[in-house]
Motif scaffolding. Structure first.
Motif, PDB file in Angstrom:
ATOM      1  N   ILE A 177      12.311 -26.213 -22.121  1.00  0.00           N
ATOM      2  CA  ILE A 177      14.188 -26.943 -21.452  1.00  0.00           C
ATOM      3  C   ILE A 177      15.286 -27.741 -22.111  1.00  0.00           C
ATOM      4  N   ARG A 178      14.453 -29.290 -21.703  1.00  0.00           N
ATOM      5  CA  ARG A 178      15.040 -30.175 -22.438  1.00  0.00           C
ATOM      6  C   ARG A 178      15.480 -29.691 -23.336  1.00  0.00           C
ATOM      7  N   THR A 179      14.309 -30.033 -24.772  1.00  0.00           N
ATOM      8  CA  THR A 179      15.062 -29.640 -25.849  1.00  0.00           C
ATOM      9  C   THR A 179      15.567 -28.432 -26.552  1.00  0.00           C
ATOM     10  N   GLY A 180      14.646 -27.755 -26.141  1.00  0.00           N
ATOM     11  CA  GLY A 180      14.907 -26.810 -26.261  1.00  0.00           C
ATOM     12  C   GLY A 180      13.830 -25.680 -28.059  1.00  0.00           C
ATOM     13  N   GLU A 181      13.164 -26.945 -28.251  1.00  0.00           N
ATOM     14  CA  GLU A 181      11.845 -26.417 -28.885  1.00  0.00           C
ATOM     15  C   GLU A 181      10.460 -25.356 -28.338  1.00  0.00           C
ATOM     16  N   ASN A 182      10.357 -25.004 -29.089  1.00  0.00           N
ATOM     17  CA  ASN A 182       9.366 -23.811 -29.129  1.00  0.00           C
ATOM     18  C   ASN A 182       7.887 -23.831 -29.561  1.00  0.00           C
ATOM     19  N   GLY A 183       6.631 -23.411 -29.668  1.00  0.00           N
ATOM     20  CA  GLY A 183       6.392 -23.091 -30.494  1.00  0.00           C
ATOM     21  C   GLY A 183       4.569 -24.826 -29.667  1.00  0.00           C
ATOM     22  N   ASP A 184       3.605 -24.162 -29.938  1.00  0.00           N
ATOM     23  CA  ASP A 184       2.319 -25.438 -29.798  1.00  0.00           C
ATOM     24  C   ASP A 184       2.383 -26.951 -29.441  1.00  0.00           C
ATOM     25  N   THR A 185       4.448 -27.148 -30.468  1.00  0.00           N
ATOM     26  CA  THR A 185       3.920 -29.141 -30.563  1.00  0.00           C
ATOM     27  C   THR A 185       4.843 -28.970 -29.177  1.00  0.00           C
ATOM     28  N   VAL A 186       5.474 -28.224 -28.104  1.00  0.00           N
ATOM     29  CA  VAL A 186       5.677 -28.312 -27.200  1.00  0.00           C
ATOM     30  C   VAL A 186       4.944 -29.725 -26.292  1.00  0.00           C
ATOM     31  N   LEU A 187       3.432 -28.533 -26.642  1.00  0.00           N
ATOM     32  CA  LEU A 187       2.458 -29.226 -25.127  1.00  0.00           C
ATOM     33  C   LEU A 187       2.290 -30.258 -25.627  1.00  0.00           C
ATOM     34  N   ALA A 188       2.719 -31.097 -26.695  1.00  0.00           N
ATOM     35  CA  ALA A 188       1.705 -32.359 -27.641  1.00  0.00           C
ATOM     36  C   ALA A 188       2.858 -33.700 -26.481  1.00  0.00           C
ATOM     37  N   ASP A 189       2.360 -34.788 -26.883  1.00  0.00           N
ATOM     38  CA  ASP A 189       2.886 -35.584 -26.009  1.00  0.00           C
ATOM     39  C   ASP A 189       3.657 -36.145 -26.785  1.00  0.00           C
ATOM     40  N   LYS A 190       4.845 -36.877 -26.498  1.00  0.00           N
ATOM     41  CA  LYS A 190       5.787 -37.157 -27.600  1.00  0.00           C
ATOM     42  C   LYS A 190       6.461 -38.520 -26.550  1.00  0.00           C
ATOM     43  N   LYS A 191       5.370 -39.744 -26.592  1.00  0.00           N
ATOM     44  CA  LYS A 191       6.074 -40.906 -25.645  1.00  0.00           C
ATOM     45  C   LYS A 191       6.187 -41.581 -26.834  1.00  0.00           C
ATOM     46  N   LEU A 225     -10.912 -33.231 -16.326  1.00  0.00           N
ATOM     47  CA  LEU A 225      -9.709 -32.850 -16.825  1.00  0.00           C
ATOM     48  C   LEU A 225      -8.992 -34.046 -17.414  1.00  0.00           C
ATOM     49  N   PHE A 226      -9.087 -35.233 -17.052  1.00  0.00           N
ATOM     50  CA  PHE A 226      -7.918 -35.884 -17.126  1.00  0.00           C
ATOM     51  C   PHE A 226      -9.058 -36.875 -18.468  1.00  0.00           C
ATOM     52  N   GLU A 227     -10.400 -37.447 -18.367  1.00  0.00           N
ATOM     53  CA  GLU A 227     -11.264 -37.505 -18.859  1.00  0.00           C
ATOM     54  C   GLU A 227     -11.051 -36.318 -20.525  1.00  0.00           C
ATOM     55  N   ALA A 228     -11.040 -34.830 -20.628  1.00  0.00           N
ATOM     56  CA  ALA A 228     -11.337 -33.946 -21.567  1.00  0.00           C
ATOM     57  C   ALA A 228     -10.243 -34.089 -21.766  1.00  0.00           C
ATOM     58  N   ASP A 229      -9.176 -35.293 -21.483  1.00  0.00           N
ATOM     59  CA  ASP A 229      -8.068 -35.384 -21.993  1.00  0.00           C
ATOM     60  C   ASP A 229      -7.046 -34.356 -22.009  1.00  0.00           C
ATOM     61  N   ILE A 230      -6.900 -33.523 -20.851  1.00  0.00           N
ATOM     62  CA  ILE A 230      -5.247 -32.431 -19.606  1.00  0.00           C
ATOM     63  C   ILE A 230      -5.176 -33.203 -19.216  1.00  0.00           C
ATOM     64  N   ASN A 231      -4.128 -33.655 -19.474  1.00  0.00           N
ATOM     65  CA  ASN A 231      -3.588 -34.451 -19.130  1.00  0.00           C
ATOM     66  C   ASN A 231      -1.890 -34.076 -17.850  1.00  0.00           C
ATOM     67  N   TRP A 232      -2.437 -32.715 -18.240  1.00  0.00           N
ATOM     68  CA  TRP A 232      -0.988 -31.632 -17.119  1.00  0.00           C
ATOM     69  C   TRP A 232      -2.250 -30.618 -17.343  1.00  0.00           C
ATOM     70  N   PHE A 233      -1.101 -30.209 -15.579  1.00  0.00           N
ATOM     71  CA  PHE A 233      -1.847 -28.589 -15.128  1.00  0.00           C
ATOM     72  C   PHE A 233      -1.161 -28.252 -14.008  1.00  0.00           C
ATOM     73  N   SER A 234      -1.136 -27.260 -13.471  1.00  0.00           N
ATOM     74  CA  SER A 234      -1.028 -26.568 -12.206  1.00  0.00           C
ATOM     75  C   SER A 234      -1.829 -26.777 -10.844  1.00  0.00           C
ATOM     76  N   TYR A 235      -1.618 -26.582 -10.291  1.00  0.00           N
ATOM     77  CA  TYR A 235      -2.577 -26.263  -8.623  1.00  0.00           C
ATOM     78  C   TYR A 235      -1.877 -25.780  -7.533  1.00  0.00           C
ATOM     79  N   SER A 236      -2.410 -24.810  -7.318  1.00  0.00           N
ATOM     80  CA  SER A 236      -1.855 -24.303  -5.549  1.00  0.00           C
ATOM     81  C   SER A 236      -3.031 -23.135  -5.132  1.00  0.00           C
ATOM     82  N   GLU A 237      -3.419 -23.798  -3.755  1.00  0.00           N
ATOM     83  CA  GLU A 237      -4.403 -23.012  -2.859  1.00  0.00           C
ATOM     84  C   GLU A 237      -4.019 -21.535  -2.894  1.00  0.00           C
ATOM     85  N   VAL A 238      -5.369 -20.973  -2.591  1.00  0.00           N
ATOM     86  CA  VAL A 238      -5.344 -19.833  -3.224  1.00  0.00           C
ATOM     87  C   VAL A 238      -6.146 -18.876  -1.744  1.00  0.00           C
TER      88      VAL A 238
END
Length: 115
Positions: free
Chosen positions: A101-115, A20-33
Motif C-alpha cells: 500500500i505504501r509503495t504501490g509495488e506488487n509481486g513477491d518482492t513486496v514480501l522481502a525485508d527492506k532493511k 516460525l521466527f526460527e524458520a525466518d517467518i517474521n510476519w504473520f497474523s493470528y486470531s482466536e477462532v
C-alpha cells in the motif's frame, strides 16, 4: 506465493510462534477462532455440564514466497504436535498477487525485508 493457514491449540501458540521466527517467518497474523470438533460429548466439570463440540483454537495466517512454504509447514508441524486428537490442520492456497500500500509495488518482492 502461498497462503498458509494453520489452526492450532491455544496452548501451543508460543511454541509455534518461536518456531516460525526460527524458520525466518517474521510476519504473520493470528486470531482466536472457534471450531466444531469431532468429539461431541457432554462433560461435567465442577458440577456444570458443558459441551465439547465447540473448541477454541488459534488460526495463524502466513503469506510467503514459494521457497519458504516447506520451512514454515515443518516448523508448525513440529512445534504444534502433541500426538492427541485436536492438534489442528494446515491449509495451503495459491496467492495470485500482493501489493504494498505504501509503495504501490506488487509481486513477491513486496514480501522481502527492506532493511
Amino acid at each position: 506465493m502461498k497462503k498458509i493457514e494453520a489452526i492450532i491449540r491455544k496452548t501451543k501458540f508460543e511454541d509455534v510462534k518461536a518456531a516460525l521466527f526460527e524458520a525466518d517467518i517474521n510476519w504473520f497474523s493470528y486470531s482466536e477462532v472457534h471450531a466444531i470438533g469431532q468429539d461431541r460429548q457432554d462433560r461435567i466439570y465442577r458440577g456444570v455440564m458443558y459441551s465439547t463440540d465447540i473448541i477454541s483454537r488459534i488460526e495463524i495466517t502466513i503469506i510467503c514466497r514459494d521457497q519458504c512454504v516447506q520451512g514454515a509447514v515443518d516448523a508448525i508441524l513440529k512445534s504444534a504436535y502433541t500426538g492427541e486428537v485436536g492438534d489442528g490442520r494446515i491449509f495451503i492456497s495459491p496467492v495470485d498477487d500482493t501489493y504494498s500500500i505504501r509503495t504501490g509495488e506488487n509481486g513477491d518482492t513486496v514480501l522481502a525485508d527492506k532493511k
